[in-house]
Enzyme design. Structure first.
Site, mmCIF file in Angstrom:
data_model
loop_
_atom_site.group_PDB
_atom_site.id
_atom_site.type_symbol
_atom_site.label_atom_id
_atom_site.label_comp_id
_atom_site.label_asym_id
_atom_site.label_seq_id
_atom_site.Cartn_x
_atom_site.Cartn_y
_atom_site.Cartn_z
ATOM 1 N N ASP A 128 -1.718 -3.025 -4.607
ATOM 2 C CA ASP A 128 -2.764 -4.166 -4.801
ATOM 3 C C ASP A 128 -3.486 -3.818 -6.316
ATOM 4 O O ASP A 128 -4.006 -2.782 -6.660
ATOM 5 C CB ASP A 128 -4.233 -3.958 -3.932
ATOM 6 N N ASP B 95 -1.403 -10.927 -6.254
ATOM 7 C CA ASP B 95 -1.663 -9.653 -6.837
ATOM 8 C C ASP B 95 -1.233 -8.301 -5.508
ATOM 9 O O ASP B 95 -2.057 -7.148 -6.148
ATOM 10 C CB ASP B 95 -3.065 -9.659 -7.332
ATOM 11 N N GLU B 96 -0.850 -8.566 -4.640
ATOM 12 C CA GLU B 96 -0.354 -7.611 -3.655
ATOM 13 C C GLU B 96 0.738 -7.814 -3.148
ATOM 14 O O GLU B 96 1.221 -8.943 -2.870
ATOM 15 C CB GLU B 96 -1.812 -7.436 -2.905
#
Length: 424
Positions: free
Chosen positions: A27, A120-121
């Site tokens: 993350d 973003d993860e």
């Protein structure tokens, strides 16, 4: 990044036994804000908020801004009341997508079992990479080193026996850390958490559980499953009870089907001129179509979202006879939907366009209308929009935009508007 509750007790060292812990959750830390700080190092150490101006919402905030209570999805006006000294940076989604693609490339070099869940993860199953790259903690360290070296941003990594535990661990590792939860310590780790930390427990579910005296994961786990079912419903109750004991059989899925593509925008001031709203709908439809084409997708359902000045949100949808990736077609349907919305005389605060029912463009069977079959207008529009995509890819979105255009001598209208830009 999840804003779910955390526990200081869960941040402790749970041991180093890595057997059975092959799931990583990576993350990015305050992703949008971190990308902006990498581009503007002079802002490091300051409270920075990424988002629209006064009328927008917070997309990301640095940890210095979060210390004042600022968080993503908060109205910008409220964020600035909490932290009036914050530096507000407008978002650059093109830059974020570029960095995201590069980070996912790094993760993909570790294992093919990569499941990207947002910009973003991502989850990784590194069980097949351990012989080549070492134990999961070594893999996590190398991922973090490469992301930092290449993009100047940090990420946190959670390691566990299941996706659920790995995701919780990454949240407790933030910022810029790694947390390993050994398989044998899974239940102990979970049982020190508040019930709101469980995957799928939002504010209403948490309140429903608390009415039954369930405030921690341990209390949920040690309650009879039938009690939990009565609190939140049978399916949700059984699922949460399984999670409270660390039971999560979901594998890392390398391919995730995108269900919809959309765009929305909040106006700087409320708009009561529907021609202005229509122009924004055209822009948003064009943006959706461009993203569809970039992913080789077509959609069958067009959805319009309108929020009036009293914060009432209305949505209207229309299912098309044939799937499309043409901005003009998406716009025309969205415009019709807008005409049917009863705003009760109130101005518009926000408008959004979304395309759903997605499928592969290569496999889509499209039935042209009579006009399209005779005049071949649809193919011409698609080719024109693809040409616009190429210009934007090279010079940025502001270089060219679709619009109502001028009337040609033959009575048709141009659907392309050129915007002054430095194209050198």
């Amino acid at each position: 990044m999840s804003r779910g509750p955390r526990s200081d007790a869960a941040r402790r060292d749970w041991g180093t036994q890595e057997d059975g812990c092959s799931i990583l959750h990576v993350d990015m830390d305050a992703f949008f804000a971190s990308v902006e700080l990498a581009r503007r190092p002079q802002l490091r150490g300051l409270p920075v908020i990424v988002g629209g101006a006064q009328r927008g919402v917070v997309l990301a905030a640095t940890y210095e801004a979060r210390a004042y209570g600022v968080h993503s999805a908060m109205p910008m006006a409220a964020a600035l009341r909490l932290c009036p000294q914050a530096v507000v940076v407008p978002p650059d989604h093109h830059a974020y997508r570029e960095v995201s693609a590069g980070v996912m490339e790094i993760l993909g070099s570790v294992t093919s079992l990569l499941e990207q869940v947002s910009v973003d993860e991502a989850f990784l199953d590194v069980s097949g990479a351990r012989r080549r790259l070492g134990p999961p903690t070594a893999i996590a360290a190398e991922i973090r080193r490469q992301v930092q070296a290449r993009y100047g941003i940090t990420c946190s990594v959670g390691i566990g026996a299941t996706k659920f535990v790995a995701k919780l661990a990454s949240g407790h590792a933030k910022p810029d850390g790694v947390l390993l939860v050994p398989k044998a310590a899974t239940v102990e780790f979970l049982h020190v958490l508040p019930v709101g930390a469980l995957w799928g427990v939002g504010e209403r579910t948490q309140q429903a559980l608390e009415r039954w005296g369930i405030r921690t994961v341990a209390e949920l786990a040690h309650n009879d499953v039938q009690v939990v079912e009565r609190a939140v419903g049978r399916a949700a109750g059984r699922h949460l009870h399984d999670l409270s004991w660390g039971r999560d059989p979901r594998p890392v899925e390398p391919t995730r089907e995108e269900r919809s593509i959309g765009a929305e925008e909040t106006f700087v001031t409320d708009v009561d001129d529907l021609t202005v709203v229509e122009a924004k709908v055209r822009e948003l439809a064009d943006r959706c179509a461009s993203r569809l084409r970039s992913r080789s997708l077509m959609g069958r359902t067009v959805t319009l979202k309108v929020r009036s000045s009293d914060f009432r949100t209305l949505t209207r949808s229309r299912t098309l006879d044939s799937p499309t990736d043409v901005g003009r077609e998406i716009y025309l349907h969205a415009r019709d939907l807008l005409a049917g919305v009863d705003l009760e005389g109130l101005p518009v605060r926000l408008v959004g366009v979304r395309v759903e029912g997605l499928g592969s463009a290569a496999q889509a069977v499209r039935q042209p209308t009579l006009d399209e079959a005779v005049l071949e207008r649809d193919d011409a529009r698609r080719e024109a929009e693809i040409a616009m995509d190429r210009v934007r890819e090279r010079f940025g979105r502001s270089a060219i935009s679709a619009g109502a255009g001028d009337v040609r001598p033959d009575g048709t209208r141009s659907t392309t508007t050129f915007v002054p830009a430095d194209l050198s």
